[in-house]
Design a protein around this motif. Structure first.
Motif, short mmCIF file in Angstrom:
data_model
loop_
_atom_site.label_atom_id
_atom_site.label_comp_id
_atom_site.label_asym_id
_atom_site.label_seq_id
_atom_site.Cartn_x
_atom_site.Cartn_y
_atom_site.Cartn_z
N UNK B 6 48.29 31.85 55.46
CA UNK B 6 48.92 30.82 54.61
C UNK B 6 48.80 31.25 53.16
N UNK B 7 49.85 31.02 52.40
CA UNK B 7 49.72 31.34 50.98
C UNK B 7 50.26 30.23 50.11
N UNK B 8 49.83 30.24 48.88
CA UNK B 8 50.33 29.33 47.87
C UNK B 8 50.54 30.18 46.62
N UNK B 31 55.22 28.35 54.22
CA UNK B 31 54.35 29.44 53.72
C UNK B 31 53.27 29.78 54.75
N UNK B 32 53.63 29.69 56.02
CA UNK B 32 52.68 29.91 57.11
C UNK B 32 53.24 30.95 58.09
N UNK B 58 47.23 32.55 42.36
CA UNK B 58 47.72 32.40 43.73
C UNK B 58 46.57 32.39 44.73
N UNK B 59 46.91 31.97 45.91
CA UNK B 59 45.92 31.86 46.98
C UNK B 59 46.52 32.36 48.29
N UNK B 60 45.74 33.15 48.99
CA UNK B 60 46.18 33.61 50.31
C UNK B 60 44.97 33.48 51.25
N UNK B 61 45.17 32.80 52.35
CA UNK B 61 44.06 32.61 53.29
C UNK B 61 44.48 33.15 54.66
#
Lengths: 87, 87
Positions: B6-8, B31-32, B58-61
């Motif tokens: 998932x990212x934002x 975004x998945x 940004x964030x990426x998990x």
């Protein structure tokens, strides 16, 4: 059980859904939540989530794992909203 | 191994990241992404993802599971982009 919840909602409904999901799970990214939850609580959460959603337009996906240890999490960049103490 | 990504991202970078992730995984929601990927391919993907990201914003998990069967998936509403054949 451990769950990851992701949603994609119409703009008008997104605030309400965010508030709803935060009652049950930890908010870790824009529209992503995770946490321990019982089967009963999850059912309750989804029942009410369906009332908020427009099922023709919106999407909600839940990944369930019996044990959190079966999942490794890696965060790159910002881990947003990891402490659930504002708003 | 099976992963959920998932990212934002900031608006300017989101298109590039989408394109990048779709080279490796199945796009299942805005975004998945999910899919089977090797450790080596995942490293390659993340190496290039970091070049696209602004890690301060940004964030990426990534959630990793050795076995897809350890995860149950439930979809409510629309399962977007499940067939990865357009765009």
């Amino acid at each position: 059980m451990y769950v990851i919840l992701v949603y994609d909602m119409g703009e008008k409904r997104v605030g309400k859904m965010l508030k709803h999901c935060r009652k049950y799970l930890n908010w870790i990214q824009n529209s992503v939540f995770e946490g321990e939850i019982t089967e009963v609580k999850l059912k309750e959460m989804l029942y009410d989530a369906k009332k908020i959603m427009n099922e023709d337009e919106d999407s909600l996906i839940i990944f369930k794992s019996r044990n959190e240890r079966w999942l490794d999490k890696e965060v790159i960049g910002q881990e947003r909203m990891s402490t659930d103490n504002f708003l």
